[in-house]
Design a protein around this motif. Structure first.
Motif, short mmCIF file in Angstrom:
data_model
loop_
_atom_site.label_atom_id
_atom_site.label_comp_id
_atom_site.label_asym_id
_atom_site.label_seq_id
_atom_site.Cartn_x
_atom_site.Cartn_y
_atom_site.Cartn_z
N ASP A 24 0.82 -1.22 0.00
CA ASP A 24 0.00 0.00 0.00
C ASP A 24 0.86 1.27 0.00
O ASP A 24 0.51 2.26 -0.64
N LEU A 25 1.97 1.25 0.72
CA LEU A 25 2.88 2.40 0.72
C LEU A 25 3.42 2.66 -0.69
O LEU A 25 3.50 3.80 -1.13
N ASP A 26 3.78 1.61 -1.39
CA ASP A 26 4.28 1.74 -2.75
C ASP A 26 3.20 2.31 -3.67
O ASP A 26 3.47 3.22 -4.46
N LEU A 27 1.99 1.81 -3.56
CA LEU A 27 0.88 2.31 -4.36
C LEU A 27 0.64 3.79 -4.08
O LEU A 27 0.45 4.59 -5.00
N ALA A 28 0.68 4.18 -2.82
CA ALA A 28 0.48 5.58 -2.45
C ALA A 28 1.55 6.47 -3.07
O ALA A 28 1.27 7.58 -3.52
N ARG A 29 2.78 5.98 -3.11
CA ARG A 29 3.86 6.76 -3.73
C ARG A 29 3.61 6.95 -5.22
O ARG A 29 3.89 8.02 -5.77
N ASN A 32 0.60 9.58 -5.56
CA ASN A 32 0.86 10.99 -5.23
C ASN A 32 1.98 11.59 -6.07
O ASN A 32 2.33 12.74 -5.90
N GLY A 33 2.55 10.81 -6.98
CA GLY A 33 3.54 11.33 -7.90
C GLY A 33 4.98 11.27 -7.41
O GLY A 33 5.87 11.84 -8.03
N SER A 34 5.24 10.59 -6.31
CA SER A 34 6.61 10.47 -5.80
C SER A 34 7.53 9.76 -6.77
O SER A 34 8.73 10.00 -6.76
N TYR A 35 6.99 8.89 -7.59
CA TYR A 35 7.79 8.14 -8.54
C TYR A 35 7.78 8.76 -9.93
O TYR A 35 8.15 8.13 -10.90
#
Length: 59
Positions: A24-29, A32-35
Motif C-alpha cells: 500500500d505504501l508503494d501504491l500511495a507513492r 501521489n507522484g513520488s515516482y
C-alpha cells in the motif's frame, strides 16, 4: 529477495513486498507522484504551459 520498501524478506502473497502495508505504501507513492520521472521534452513543456504549471518564457 527483499522488500523494496523496508528490506524484509518478501512474502509470496505480496511479492515483491513483504506485507500489505508495504504494498500500500508503494501504491500511495505512485498515486501521489513520488515516482514521477522528470522530462525536458518540448511536448511536456507545452502541456505544462497550457495547464499554467510552467513559467512563461516569452520575454
Amino acid at each position: 529477495m527483499t522488500c523494496p520498501i523496508c528490506g524484509a524478506e518478501t512474502v509470496v502473497k505480496y511479492r515483491p513486498f513483504c506485507s500489505k502495508r508495504c504494498s500500500d505504501l508503494d501504491l500511495a507513492r505512485w498515486l501521489n507522484g513520488s515516482y514521477a520521472i522528470p522530462s525536458t521534452g518540448d511536448e511536456d513543456q507545452s502541456a505544462e504551459e497550457e495547464q499554467g504549471l510552467a513559467p512563461d518564457r516569452r520575454h
